[in-house]
Design an enzyme around this catalytic site. Structure first.
Site, PDB file in Angstrom:
ATOM      1  N   HIS A  86       8.675   3.576   8.556  1.00  0.00           N
ATOM      2  CA  HIS A  86       8.534   2.766   9.772  1.00  0.00           C
ATOM      3  C   HIS A  86       7.268   3.203  10.521  1.00  0.00           C
ATOM      4  CE1 HIS A  86       9.764   0.271  13.085  1.00  0.00           C
ATOM      5  NE2 HIS A  86       9.460   1.262  13.903  1.00  0.00           N
ATOM      6  N   ASN A 117      13.316   4.463   4.063  1.00  0.00           N
ATOM      7  CA  ASN A 117      12.417   3.439   4.597  1.00  0.00           C
ATOM      8  C   ASN A 117      11.278   4.109   5.351  1.00  0.00           C
ATOM      9  OD1 ASN A 117      11.602   0.756   5.500  1.00  0.00           O
ATOM     10  ND2 ASN A 117      12.465   1.283   7.494  1.00  0.00           N
ATOM     11  N   MET A 128      11.018  -6.182   4.406  1.00  0.00           N
ATOM     12  CA  MET A 128      11.321  -6.643   5.752  1.00  0.00           C
ATOM     13  C   MET A 128      12.704  -7.283   5.872  1.00  0.00           C
ATOM     14  SD  MET A 128       8.586  -5.455   6.833  1.00  0.00           S
ATOM     15  CE  MET A 128       8.095  -5.934   8.472  1.00  0.00           C
ATOM     16  N   ARG A 129      13.718  -6.612   5.340  1.00  0.00           N
ATOM     17  CA  ARG A 129      15.081  -7.138   5.459  1.00  0.00           C
ATOM     18  C   ARG A 129      16.070  -6.027   5.749  1.00  0.00           C
ATOM     19  NH1 ARG A 129      16.081 -12.140   3.686  1.00  0.00           N
ATOM     20  NH2 ARG A 129      14.284 -13.168   2.760  1.00  0.00           N
ATOM     21  N   ILE A 177      19.519  -4.258   4.995  1.00  0.00           N
ATOM     22  CA  ILE A 177      20.271  -4.093   3.750  1.00  0.00           C
ATOM     23  C   ILE A 177      21.766  -4.231   4.059  1.00  0.00           C
ATOM     24  CG2 ILE A 177      20.760  -2.447   1.879  1.00  0.00           C
ATOM     25  CD1 ILE A 177      17.831  -3.307   1.922  1.00  0.00           C
ATOM     26  N   SER A 234       0.832  -1.214   0.000  1.00  0.00           N
ATOM     27  CA  SER A 234       0.000   0.000   0.000  1.00  0.00           C
ATOM     28  C   SER A 234       0.868   1.266   0.000  1.00  0.00           C
ATOM     29  CB  SER A 234      -0.982  -0.016   1.177  1.00  0.00           C
ATOM     30  OG  SER A 234      -0.309   0.096   2.401  1.00  0.00           O
ATOM     31  N   ASN A 235       2.055   1.196   0.584  1.00  0.00           N
ATOM     32  CA  ASN A 235       2.958   2.356   0.506  1.00  0.00           C
ATOM     33  C   ASN A 235       3.496   2.532  -0.905  1.00  0.00           C
ATOM     34  OD1 ASN A 235       3.495   3.824   3.160  1.00  0.00           O
ATOM     35  ND2 ASN A 235       3.487   1.680   3.794  1.00  0.00           N
TER      36      ASN A 235
HETATM   37  C1  GRF Z   1       3.865  -0.712   6.782  1.00  0.00           C
HETATM   38  O1  GRF Z   1       3.160  -0.545   7.986  1.00  0.00           O
HETATM   39  C2  GRF Z   1       5.305  -0.345   6.962  1.00  0.00           C
HETATM   40  O2  GRF Z   1       5.505   0.725   7.810  1.00  0.00           O
HETATM   41  C3  GRF Z   1       5.847  -1.609   7.576  1.00  0.00           C
HETATM   42  O3  GRF Z   1       5.213  -2.637   6.880  1.00  0.00           O
HETATM   43  C4  GRF Z   1       3.945  -2.192   6.412  1.00  0.00           C
HETATM   44  C5  GRF Z   1       3.912  -2.389   4.930  1.00  0.00           C
HETATM   45  O4  GRF Z   1       2.662  -2.115   4.388  1.00  0.00           O
HETATM   46  N1  GRF Z   1       7.288  -1.633   7.543  1.00  0.00           N
HETATM   47  P1  GRF Z   1       2.458  -2.042   2.816  1.00  0.00           P
HETATM   48  O5  GRF Z   1       3.080  -3.310   2.227  1.00  0.00           O
HETATM   49  O6  GRF Z   1       3.128  -0.814   2.313  1.00  0.00           O
HETATM   50  O7  GRF Z   1       0.985  -2.028   2.622  1.00  0.00           O
END
Ligand code: GRF
Length: 204
Positions: free
Chosen positions: A109, A107, A90-91, A93, A13-14
């Site tokens: 957070h 990133n 989720m890694r 770097i 979604s981001n």
């Molecule tokens: C978000 O809450 C981000 O902050 C976290 O993982 C989630 C990812 O959401 N690190 P999306 O894949 O962007 O929907």
């Protein structure tokens, strides 16, 4: 016009917020590649729908994290990426990737750093009982969510009853904050002075 590479592990979604920011004219840029470490990441479908090239780079196909990051670097180099956005990637770097893209990887957070770093930012904030949390966009360094802070947005979470509610309440603010930062990148530069980050808009 900046060339953006996005790394994502999940629903994306981001990633979508950057797609929308470009479509709606806020971001002067183009997403030239989506790289994901999960075959079934929802982000892949979003890339397809929007005509964005995507690559799956699986950890199991490489003997080490460093080898995996070398492959990611090769793809980013080939696509001539200016800015790398970790959008739910989720890694950690490794230096193989960090070195050549120093100060060009950001990133998002879901907490107000330096509080609650790590993979469970929203849940940790909820369990700690903080009344205000939010989200942070920061430069990526070798640590876990430790790089210089670019932008933060506060969100009250004292009305939330579960960690899931906290994450859901913060998410739209993540989108807006990420979009704003990427838009700024496309129209100027962020200068890092020690741990402090200052924005300078390009003169037209
Ligand atoms: C978000 O809450 C981000 O902050 C976290 O993982 C989630 C990812 O959401 N690190 P999306 O894949 O962007 O929907």
């Amino acid at each position: 016009m900046i060339r953006i590479g996005v790394l994502a592990s999940g629903r994306g979604s981001n990633f979508q917020s950057i797609i929308d920011g470009i479509k709606e004219g806020d971001i002067d840029g183009e997403i030239v590649v989506l790289i994901t470490d999960k075959e079934n990441a929802g982000a892949i479908e979003r890339a397809e729908k929007n005509g964005i090239a995507s690559e799956v780079v699986l950890r199991k196909n490489f003997e080490s994290r460093e080898h995996m990051d070398k492959e990611i670097r090769r793809i980013l180099d080939e696509k001539k990426v200016d800015l790398v956005v970790l959008a739910g990637y989720m890694r950690i770097i490794s230096p193989e990737l960090l070195g050549p893209y120093e100060n060009r990887i950001i990133n998002i957070h879901p907490a107000l750093l330096p509080s609650f770093p790590g993979t469970n930012g929203a849940k940790d904030a909820f369990e700690h009982g903080v009344k205000v949390s939010g989200c942070t966009v920061h430069f990526v360094d070798g640590g876990m969510d430790t790089g210089p802070i670019i932008e933060q947005t506060c969100v009250r979470i004292d009305d939330c009853k579960t960690p899931e509610e906290v994450a859901a309440k913060i998410l739209p603010f993540e989108h807006a904050t990420m979009r704003k930062v990427v838009a700024n990148f496309s129209k100027g530069k962020y200068l890092i002075e020690g741990r402090r980050v200052r924005y300078e808009r390009q003169k037209d």
